[in-house]
Write an enzyme that holds these catalytic residues in place. Structure first.
Site, PDB file in Angstrom:
ATOM      1  N   TYR A  13       0.999  -1.024   0.568  1.00 14.15           N
ATOM      2  CA  TYR A  13      -0.101  -0.055  -0.316  1.00 14.15           C
ATOM      3  C   TYR A  13       0.929   1.098  -0.096  1.00 14.15           C
ATOM      4  O   TYR A  13       2.156   1.401   0.170  1.00 14.15           O
ATOM      5  CB  TYR A  13      -0.989  -0.648   0.894  1.00 14.15           C
ATOM      6  CG  TYR A  13      -0.780  -0.165   2.229  1.00 14.15           C
ATOM      7  CD1 TYR A  13       0.627   0.107   3.331  1.00 14.15           C
ATOM      8  CD2 TYR A  13      -1.765  -0.040   3.303  1.00 14.15           C
ATOM      9  CE1 TYR A  13       0.304   0.372   4.224  1.00 14.15           C
ATOM     10  CE2 TYR A  13      -1.626  -0.210   4.862  1.00 14.15           C
ATOM     11  CZ  TYR A  13      -0.621   0.328   5.256  1.00 14.15           C
ATOM     12  OH  TYR A  13      -0.548  -0.148   6.325  1.00 14.15           O
ATOM     13  N   GLU A  14       0.134   2.327  -0.586  1.00 16.62           N
ATOM     14  CA  GLU A  14       1.056   3.238  -0.199  1.00 16.62           C
ATOM     15  C   GLU A  14       2.417   3.417  -1.833  1.00 16.62           C
ATOM     16  O   GLU A  14       2.875   4.019  -1.915  1.00 16.62           O
ATOM     17  CB  GLU A  14       1.963   4.301   0.594  1.00 16.62           C
ATOM     18  CG  GLU A  14       1.130   4.518   1.396  1.00 16.62           C
ATOM     19  CD  GLU A  14      -0.168   5.877   1.628  1.00 16.62           C
ATOM     20  OE1 GLU A  14       0.154   6.452   0.900  1.00 16.62           O
ATOM     21  OE2 GLU A  14      -1.310   5.829   1.983  1.00 16.62           O
ATOM     22  N   GLY A  15       1.991   2.768  -2.611  1.00 19.28           N
ATOM     23  CA  GLY A  15       2.659   2.557  -3.811  1.00 19.28           C
ATOM     24  C   GLY A  15       3.722   0.928  -3.457  1.00 19.28           C
ATOM     25  O   GLY A  15       4.835   1.114  -2.249  1.00 19.28           O
TER      26      GLY A  15
END
Lengths: 585, 585
Positions: free
Chosen positions: A431-433
């Site tokens: 998550y968050e890339g």
């Protein structure tokens, strides 16, 4: 199973690695002194150990549940959250102007680590609220700031980030949520957002959703995305809570880990939203917010590593099994005496402390960049963001897996809790890339865009540490040799990338994750080498602790830094075989 | 989510890597021909895809449950098991004398892989029964064989292995279960056994527990352990099922993965047991059985890797996200076109095929050792057992984790199934001896005991492959260079271990897992290099498939084999920092 906040190691980093005197020379931080900071962290650590950590395992077992538009959190979460707010903990890192305590980022990062180590599912709510505060500080109007910031800073209200849609994950260009202008200057937001952390819950009286959506006249792709503020309950001009807005939770996900943290699907049905900043500039604001969030996710990796390490250490000290291989005892001994258990524990410990030290350095550069306008510090902190995010989280999965392994069969049984860390950690490189997205950022924006200048400036700083090590003790010189070899692989990789990218982008970006892992490994090892120098210089302060810092740096140098050699081979020699790849249809 | 048995790759290995003509020159295998074997595997693969694989995800969701001494398996398991038995599948690898089909081990290993890839939780029942058959063949009396073997070979009855007790896991010296002689020559077995796979279930009419226990006059430690056969239901001299024996399931574990497989706690309360073989020789028999079981667990690792790879490949071909980095399209493309997704898929594929090829070679040596009395083949197969077990399972965790990563956020959501593989795989480096236990075996019994002779004989065979590669194509020569470098690290490591162990056992055993990982990496890479030679020589047979074999070998050589360099540094230079390790009290 109890958790103890690693305040001594954190305070050591702040004192010896962060350039603390430079930070407190900044007007914003002139009032902070090291003893005060340590006292705050001790107190917060005690609160987290006593109030938040005990909710971690029951929270995992109970999970969050959805029914009829409502989400039920595990027992105790609401009370604990109310206590947090009452004690003012959420406001620690935020500006005094909006009721915050304005702590330096190096301290704020430490607090984030401690809260997440105690209970990552619980801490996620705060992490998202911090992101919303960051976005409003960056791009909110004066009125928006006045209406929302104090409540978010205090934690009375919570925040969310609404980016992902079923067809648009890593690729926000595919985003479809619509924003139609209303007559009063607000917008009607309609669409479906998924993976919304704490998208629905009742711990706070209001939730402020930050939502990416397209205006009717928006250009296609990422240049047509705008950022909107959509409150769960409307807020009057007097700040009073009003009617429910047109956003509803329709389900929460059944996940591998962080089960207590509700991951919501939100339906926006002509919900009232307010444009934040300029039209079509949403992605740029979101990137500001995401950089902070990415750094925070990296810190979550350090947190899970610390928690998994503490648990494995306790088990290894208690569990008695098998005689020692060196014949030093005729009876079974605690397994911590067996060489491979020690190796696994040292791997866990050195990765945890290495990534923590790296995050401290990155936060210090953020502070200097933000408050002093130091462009080099800004560039270095931005270079480190994908390393803190990518390397610390990949290593957190590794560390949590080592923790399971040390427990043997008991590690696979959920009652010990080791497995929870392994499950919880697995979201962090996603998550968050994802790590690949971080690597694209590292290669493209952070390395190629300035022709490798920032990367090589970092290498120069590392070489200065090598010189100091080479003038030091036998341990220091042993670490220097490994650090030099690793730093040279980094320089070779930077040269390779800058030369290769223009002619063969697939080769350069195919080497991205190995490059990220190489660079993260190097920078964490560099910081531990700096820690070794500081520990040798301050041995008398606490000989047992300083001996640990020295041993950890040495272990990292001999067992972890050599991984950079393999990564370099993948980077410089890996493109041909990648280009040859053939798959079944 | 559907599963397709990888019969083409398996058949390629049997044809080109196993020394098939040597195997069929053995009288025991004279009747088998390659087309028949492939037809059997195709049919078994079809059965597993259609009947067993669809139960994998529902089985994980439902899990096994305990109530009042009984265990309920997930829906469909009993019917599927009955079909297996009806079709004769359990008997494939066992001797014709007891109703088996006597397939060569290279084929039996392939069948084990296919069944486990379809559904590891389901397949575990068979795996334990196979172990019981092995133990009875090794040490059972003629009467025991006559009474139990046919029913176990057919699968009408199932088997278990009862080693672990709460205080005795890796350390069986601490075992306490008692066996008191009865007047009729049987024994009364009393004690608690934990982690008993399929220790209780109703899929078969009887379960034959093999139990380690101590006789009253037993010496302390591992030399006082005997092996007993304890049927769940007593068996009359006519083979008829009689009364319930004094063994009861008191609970099943709540686990991270393999949730459908019941992991039982069994209480033996003066249960009637029969001594197998000689008194106090139980551990030796158990080792025979465990070697087979350890090899099988390694094969489970390959199986999970294959399943995770197929799933990730399917997702990567379907999921559309982001434009290509090389500018070759203006629209978002399937993510399989992005370099890092290709890198992850090739890592998964090359590790899966590499460990599969290694297991095939090991099984072929088992066949030669067992049926031809070839001592060198036996020694080599025994050297490979900890590699197949340790390396294939550690890599299965890695591969399953890559599978989650390729799915992005969807990988963390349980509905896709990628997370199940990651959870299921995590038991593999633990049960049947942790990776550290495998490494102790590899270092102590397999490397030091013969002064490195077997290890260096293996290196000589690898060098012969290098010579063949160096006389070949550009691809072959590129692989040769990597293989030579890796083989040399292995030789250096063997020399280091033989020289170091006598004077510093902590250093030698502390290097055990890195040595295991180095050796496993090398042997798997060697087998893929042999596969490359075979693929080049047989390119016309199936150009697409052969191109894949060549690309996979090349990727493994450039991206995986270089990890041996890092492991060598850990082995030869890692002891000092391990000795320095300091931990908190």
């Amino acid at each position: 199973m109890s958790f103890r906040a690693p305040v001594q190691d954190i305070a050591f980093n702040i004192q010896h690695l962060s350039g603390w005197s430079d930070l407190t020379a900044l007007p914003a931080y002139a009032d902070f002194d090291l003893d005060d900071v340590q006292a705050i962290l001790e107190e917060f650590g005690k609160f987290c150990s006593e109030e938040i950590a005990p909710l971690n395992k029951p929270g995992d077992e109970a999970g969050s549940h959805y029914a009829n538009g409502k989400v039920t959190l595990p027992d105790g979460f609401d009370t604990a959250y109310a206590k947090c707010v009452e004690m003012g903990w959420p406001s620690l890192p935020h500006p005094a102007e909006f009721g915050g305590q304005g702590l330096p980022r190096v301290v704020g990062a430490a607090a984030t680590e401690i809260l997440n180590a105690a209970n990552m599912s619980f801490a996620l709510c705060q992490l998202l609220t911090d992101g919303a505060v960051e976005a409003l500080l960056t791009a909110g109007s004066e009125q928006q700031k006045a209406t929302y910031l104090e409540k978010l800073v205090s934690g009375e209200w919570t925040g969310t980030m609404n980016l992902t849609e079923p067809q648009a994950g890593s690729d926000l260009a595919l985003l479809r949520t619509q924003a139609k202008p209303n007559d009063d200057g607000s917008y009607a937001i309609s669409g479906t957002k998924i993976f919304i952390t704490y998208g629905e819950h009742d711990m706070a009286e209001n939730t402020i959703h930050l939502v990416l959506a397209r205006l009717p006249d928006a250009p296609a792709g990422v240049k047509g995305i705008s950022l909107f503020l959509v409150p769960k309950f409307m807020v009057g001009s007097d700040g009073a809570i009003g009617a429910r807005n047109g956003v509803r939770c329709v389900s929460v996900e059944h996940k591998l880990g962080i089960k207590a943290s509700p991951t919501a699907v939100l339906e926006f049905n002509e919900a009232t939203g307010y444009l934040i900043g300029e039209a079509h500039a949403g992605l740029q604001y979101m990137f500001t917010m995401m950089n902070a969030a990415r750094f925070a996710v990296g810190v979550q990796g350090i947190a899970i590593s610390e928690r998994a390490y503490q648990q494995a250490l306790g088990y290894a000290q208690d569990r008695v099994q098998s005689r020692p291989v060196d014949g030093s005892a005729r009876e079974a001994v605690p397994i911590i005496q067996h060489p491979d258990v020690r190796r696994l524990l040292m791997r866990m410990k050195s990765l945890t402390e290495g990534t923590r030290a790296m995050a401290c350095q990155a936060a210090a550069w953020q502070d200097l960049g933000h408050h002093q306008g130091d462009k080099r510090a800004s560039a270095l902190s931005e270079f480190l963001t994908p390393l803190v995010k990518g390397y610390s989280t990949e290593m957190a999965v590794d560390v949590a897996s080592c923790g399971v392994q040390i427990h043997g069969g008991m590690g696979f049984i959920e009652e010990t809790g080791a497995a929870q860390h392994y499950r919880d950690a697995r979201i962090l490189p996603i998550y968050e890339g994802t790590t690949a997205i971080q690597a694209n950022d590292l290669v493209g924006r952070k390395t190629l865009r300035d022709g490798g200048e920032t990367a090589l400036a970092l290498a120069t700083q590392i070489a200065e540490t090598e010189a100091a090590l080479n003038a030091g003790s036998g341990e220091a010189r042993a670490v220097a040799a490994r650090l030099t070899a690793a730093r040279q692989t980094f320089e070779t990789a930077v040269t390779y990338l800058t030369e290769t990218a223009p002619k063969d982008p697939n080769a350069a970006y195919g080497a991205g994750v190995p490059f990220l892992m190489l660079a993260g490994n190097l920078v964490a090892g560099w910081q531990l080498a700096r820690a070794l120098l500081a520990a040798e210089a301050n041995r008398d302060q606490d000989p047992h602790f300083m001996a640990q810092k020295i041993a950890t740096a040495r272990f990292y140098a001999d067992h972890i830094l050599p991984e950079t050699q393999t990564q370099l081979t993948r980077i410089t020699d890996g493109a041909d075989s990648l280009a040859m790849a053939v798959f079944d249809a």
